[in-house]
Design a protein around this motif. Structure first.
Motif, PDB file in Angstrom:
ATOM      1  N   LEU A 157       0.815  -1.217   0.000  1.00  0.00           N
ATOM      2  CA  LEU A 157       0.000   0.000   0.000  1.00  0.00           C
ATOM      3  C   LEU A 157       0.849   1.266   0.000  1.00  0.00           C
ATOM      4  CD1 LEU A 157      -2.933   1.121   0.329  1.00  0.00           C
ATOM      5  CD2 LEU A 157      -2.477   1.196   2.785  1.00  0.00           C
ATOM      6  N   GLY A 158       1.950   1.243   0.745  1.00  0.00           N
ATOM      7  CA  GLY A 158       2.792   2.432   0.886  1.00  0.00           C
ATOM      8  C   GLY A 158       3.365   2.920  -0.430  1.00  0.00           C
ATOM      9  N   HIS A 159       3.453   2.020  -1.398  1.00  0.00           N
ATOM     10  CA  HIS A 159       4.061   2.411  -2.673  1.00  0.00           C
ATOM     11  C   HIS A 159       3.037   2.541  -3.789  1.00  0.00           C
ATOM     12  CE1 HIS A 159       7.644   2.215  -0.424  1.00  0.00           C
ATOM     13  NE2 HIS A 159       7.351   0.988  -0.060  1.00  0.00           N
ATOM     14  N   THR A 160       1.745   2.598  -3.401  1.00  0.00           N
ATOM     15  CA  THR A 160       0.760   3.030  -4.389  1.00  0.00           C
ATOM     16  C   THR A 160       0.971   4.531  -4.563  1.00  0.00           C
ATOM     17  OG1 THR A 160      -0.894   3.371  -2.650  1.00  0.00           O
ATOM     18  CG2 THR A 160      -0.943   1.265  -3.783  1.00  0.00           C
ATOM     19  N   ARG A 168       9.823  12.218  -3.439  1.00  0.00           N
ATOM     20  CA  ARG A 168      10.568  10.967  -3.600  1.00  0.00           C
ATOM     21  C   ARG A 168      10.398  10.108  -2.357  1.00  0.00           C
ATOM     22  NH1 ARG A 168      13.655   9.058  -7.407  1.00  0.00           N
ATOM     23  NH2 ARG A 168      14.053  11.084  -8.371  1.00  0.00           N
ATOM     24  N   CYS A 169      10.121   8.836  -2.588  1.00  0.00           N
ATOM     25  CA  CYS A 169       9.903   7.871  -1.516  1.00  0.00           C
ATOM     26  C   CYS A 169      11.213   7.122  -1.236  1.00  0.00           C
ATOM     27  CB  CYS A 169       8.814   6.912  -1.992  1.00  0.00           C
ATOM     28  SG  CYS A 169       8.459   5.556  -0.886  1.00  0.00           S
ATOM     29  N   GLY A 170      11.298   6.507  -0.078  1.00  0.00           N
ATOM     30  CA  GLY A 170      12.474   5.698   0.276  1.00  0.00           C
ATOM     31  C   GLY A 170      12.740   4.578  -0.719  1.00  0.00           C
ATOM     32  N   CYS A 171      11.711   4.153  -1.459  1.00  0.00           N
ATOM     33  CA  CYS A 171      11.871   3.077  -2.449  1.00  0.00           C
ATOM     34  C   CYS A 171      12.534   3.585  -3.721  1.00  0.00           C
ATOM     35  CB  CYS A 171      10.521   2.442  -2.782  1.00  0.00           C
ATOM     36  SG  CYS A 171       9.457   3.471  -3.809  1.00  0.00           S
ATOM     37  N   GLY A 172      12.684   4.902  -3.826  1.00  0.00           N
ATOM     38  CA  GLY A 172      13.324   5.479  -5.014  1.00  0.00           C
ATOM     39  C   GLY A 172      12.329   6.046  -6.012  1.00  0.00           C
ATOM     40  N   GLY A 175       6.119  10.077  -5.570  1.00  0.00           N
ATOM     41  CA  GLY A 175       4.685  10.245  -5.342  1.00  0.00           C
ATOM     42  C   GLY A 175       4.001   9.110  -4.612  1.00  0.00           C
ATOM     43  N   CYS A 176       4.773   8.256  -3.889  1.00  0.00           N
ATOM     44  CA  CYS A 176       4.164   7.143  -3.141  1.00  0.00           C
ATOM     45  C   CYS A 176       3.415   7.663  -1.914  1.00  0.00           C
ATOM     46  CB  CYS A 176       5.236   6.193  -2.620  1.00  0.00           C
ATOM     47  SG  CYS A 176       6.172   5.345  -3.878  1.00  0.00           S
ATOM     48  N   LEU A 177       2.368   6.920  -1.516  1.00  0.00           N
ATOM     49  CA  LEU A 177       1.616   7.241  -0.292  1.00  0.00           C
ATOM     50  C   LEU A 177       2.562   7.388   0.906  1.00  0.00           C
ATOM     51  CD1 LEU A 177      -1.249   7.393   1.064  1.00  0.00           C
ATOM     52  CD2 LEU A 177      -1.032   4.934   1.469  1.00  0.00           C
TER      53      LEU A 177
HETATM   54 ZN   LIG Z   1       7.634   4.083  -2.525  1.00  0.00          ZN
END
Ligand SMILES: [Zn+2]
Length: 309
Positions: A157-160, A168-172, A175-177
């Motif tokens: 869910l966090g990366h929707t 920028r999200c920690g996943c790279g 715009g992730c939740l």
């Molecule tokens: Zn993410």
């Protein structure tokens, strides 16, 4: 027959002997002083030996919940940022060390499985579990089975995406939740706000010390009416409410379990999520939906891992 559950975090390994009903018979904890795979396996083995000795009963198998990506039933931690690992065959290493079969699952799947069997999900075959802690994650249980997805990463869910091309999200990715609602990011956004000098209330609450900021600090500043804090806090609540609502509309679970440090410690955010669900789920998916809070706290992952082992 009891089984062994392991909760492998970034700083500790916890082990527990758990009976078939999900009751912890004994538990032990070891600090991870060194993070090489060999040293971590040894720490886990020591915690396991202590828990088994305290319980005084034999165990037949072992389940491990670890933060990171685990493709399918590979037993391999492909990416584990907390430990700085890539492609570590933890399942095989631990199985050889403990002399018993080991099943490795994502920590959130373990926690969800614990809640499903022995906590807030008991009695419902279709459950959706959403956790907001330092990150944002979720787990789908359908017809009494964990839904893993073809690559083992279902439920992220966090990366929707909530804002195409956004933060920028920690996943790279962008715009992730999680980049707007995860505890780590809420703290980051609040620190930026403090540094900007635009928030007198925040300055007062923290005496200007950025290290004192938690997600609850942001919530307190928002409740005190600080406009800049309200903006970040209400955006997080709305995004979480909408993202979880959409999952409810898609999956039509009988029960939604909310957990994780941010949702448990910030009643305002939790309320925003519940209000979002009342307003944004489809009427048919909301019929019969029960919203519950996680019941097992820190033990959910230990219990769930053991029941999967
Ligand atoms: Zn993410």
């Amino acid at each position: 027959m009891p089984t062994l559950g392991i909760d492998l975090g970034g700083t500790n390994a916890r082990a527990a002997v758990v009976d078939g009903q999900g009751k912890i018979l004994a538990s032990a904890k070891m600090a991870l002083t060194e993070r090489s795979p060999e040293a971590v396996v040894e720490s886990i083995a020591q915690a396991a030996a202590e828990a088994v000795s305290l319980a005084g009963v034999p165990v037949t198998g072992c389940g491990v919940g670890a933060a990171g990506q685990i493709p399918g039933n590979s037993g391999v931690l492909a990416v584990a940022p907390n430990l700085g690992w890539r492609n570590v065959p933890l399942g095989a290493l631990l199985s050889a060390r403990l002399g018993m079969p080991v099943r490795l699952v994502n920590d959130l799947a373990a926690a969800a499985w614990g809640e499903f069997n022995a906590g807030a999900g008991r009695g419902a075959p279709d459950v959706y579990v959403a956790f907001v802690g330092s990150g944002v994650g979720s787990c789908i249980i359908a017809n009494g089975q964990l839904v893993r997805g073809s690559g083992g990463v279902a439920g992220e869910l966090g990366h929707t995406k909530v804002i195409p091309g956004g933060r920028r999200c920690g996943c790279g990715e962008l715009g992730c939740l999680e980049a707007y609602c995860g505890g780590h990011n809420l703290i980051g956004l609040t620190r930026e706000l403090l540094a900007s000098g635009r928030s007198p209330v925040l300055n007062e609450l923290t005496a200007g010390v950025a290290e004192r900021i938690t997600p609850l600090t942001l919530e307190r500043a928002a409740e005190a009416g600080d406009p800049a804090a309200v903006e970040i806090h209400s955006r997080a609540g709305k995004m979480l409410g909408m993202a979880i609502s959409n999952m409810i509309t898609v999956l039509n679970p009988a029960r939604l379990i909310l957990g994780g440090g941010v949702l448990m410690n910030c009643p305002g955010l939790r309320r925003a999520v519940v209000e979002g669900i009342q307003a944004l789920t489809s009427n048919t998916a909301r019929e019969g939906l029960l919203i519950a809070e996680a019941e097992l706290g820190d033990d959910s992952g230990l219990i769930g891992a053991a029941l999967l082992g």
